[in-house]
Each structure stands twice: as C-alpha cells, then as structure tokens.
Design a protein around this motif. Sequence first.
Motif, PDB file in Angstrom:
ATOM      1  N   ARG A   1      -0.737   3.136  -9.087  1.00 51.28           N
ATOM      2  CA  ARG A   1      -0.532   3.922 -10.450  1.00 51.28           C
ATOM      3  C   ARG A   1      -0.361   5.199 -10.065  1.00 51.28           C
ATOM      4  O   ARG A   1      -1.049   5.525  -9.546  1.00 51.28           O
ATOM      5  CB  ARG A   1      -1.892   3.483 -11.441  1.00 51.28           C
TER       6      ARG A   1
ATOM      7  N   ASP B   1       0.360   9.166 -11.360  1.00 49.58           N
ATOM      8  CA  ASP B   1       0.573   9.825 -12.641  1.00 49.58           C
ATOM      9  C   ASP B   1       1.942  10.809 -12.214  1.00 49.58           C
ATOM     10  O   ASP B   1       1.645  11.568 -10.864  1.00 49.58           O
ATOM     11  CB  ASP B   1      -0.981  10.739 -12.782  1.00 49.58           C
TER      12      ASP B   1
ATOM     13  N   GLU C   1       4.238   2.849 -17.511  1.00 48.61           N
ATOM     14  CA  GLU C   1       3.253   2.011 -17.809  1.00 48.61           C
ATOM     15  C   GLU C   1       3.338   2.876 -19.749  1.00 48.61           C
ATOM     16  O   GLU C   1       2.726   2.441 -20.130  1.00 48.61           O
ATOM     17  CB  GLU C   1       2.159   1.927 -17.524  1.00 48.61           C
TER      18      GLU C   1
ATOM     19  N   GLU D   1       2.919  -2.671  -9.519  1.00 43.70           N
ATOM     20  CA  GLU D   1       2.689  -4.119  -8.817  1.00 43.70           C
ATOM     21  C   GLU D   1       3.333  -5.184  -8.997  1.00 43.70           C
ATOM     22  O   GLU D   1       3.993  -5.453  -9.267  1.00 43.70           O
ATOM     23  CB  GLU D   1       2.177  -4.174 -10.896  1.00 43.70           C
TER      24      GLU D   1
ATOM     25  N   LEU E   1       2.900   7.645 -16.560  1.00 45.01           N
ATOM     26  CA  LEU E   1       2.452   7.304 -15.760  1.00 45.01           C
ATOM     27  C   LEU E   1       2.898   5.282 -15.484  1.00 45.01           C
ATOM     28  O   LEU E   1       3.739   4.400 -16.234  1.00 45.01           O
ATOM     29  CB  LEU E   1       1.066   6.513 -16.828  1.00 45.01           C
TER      30      LEU E   1
ATOM     31  N   VAL F   1       2.956   2.225 -13.074  1.00 49.15           N
ATOM     32  CA  VAL F   1       2.270   1.397 -12.718  1.00 49.15           C
ATOM     33  C   VAL F   1       2.868   0.534 -11.189  1.00 49.15           C
ATOM     34  O   VAL F   1       4.783  -0.405 -11.766  1.00 49.15           O
ATOM     35  CB  VAL F   1       1.785   0.247 -13.693  1.00 49.15           C
TER      36      VAL F   1
END
Length: 118
Positions: free
Chosen positions: A53, A55, A72, A65, A61, A63
């Motif tokens: 993640r 910032d 996000e 994955e 934000l 992410v």
Amino acid sequence: MKKNDWLLAAGIILAAVLILAFQLVQDDGGQKEVAVTVDGEEFGRYSLAEDQRIDIGGTNLLVIENGEAKMEWADCPDQICVNHRAVSRDGESIICLPNKVAVSVCGGDEPELDGVAR
Ligand SMILES: [Zn+2]
C-alpha cells in the motif's frame, strides 16, 4: 477421502505452489512495476510482484495486490481515479487530474537506466 488421497492432493498443491514460486523468481528480470508521479515529478517506483500500500502524498492511496495496482482511496472531488479499474499491463495508467497524480505500469523489459543519467 482416504489418507493417501489427502497426501496426493497435498502433493499436487505443493507442486503448483512451487511452480508458481519458480515462475515468480524467473520473472524477476522482466519484472513489472508502477511508476508514480506527482505534479510531473517522480514520486517512486513499486514492484507489481509485491503486495503493498502506497500513500501518495496523503492525497491518494495506491494498493498493489495480486500483480495489479489500483487507487484505493483519494481525496479528489471527481473520484475518477478510484473508479478506474486496476491496471497491470505495460502502458496502462491511472491518472488523478485534481491531485496531479499519475500511476503507470512499466514493463520492466527496457534496460535499467537508473543511476546512469543522474
Ligand atoms: Zn482522483
């Protein structure tokens, strides 16, 4: 299932995991990453192979994955970046115009030039 069946199933799963791990290791040379820029300045580069993640300056934000990157959360009014689907292919990008944030996928096939020009 009999005990042997369980062992067989476990063996197959283990083999699949090993193959997957092996492929991930092999892919290392052409690893994909996302380049994040804020207001035209490079903010950072992050591997798509690693769940994480990020910032981005407290306004967005990102992410990563399962080999995909998605926005996000963002504090921008239009939320276009948040609604954008996850990106994973070379050349795909997510742009947040209000926050001047750009996230683009790089193939990793091009030679590493970092440290040469700077
Ligand atoms: Zn946005």
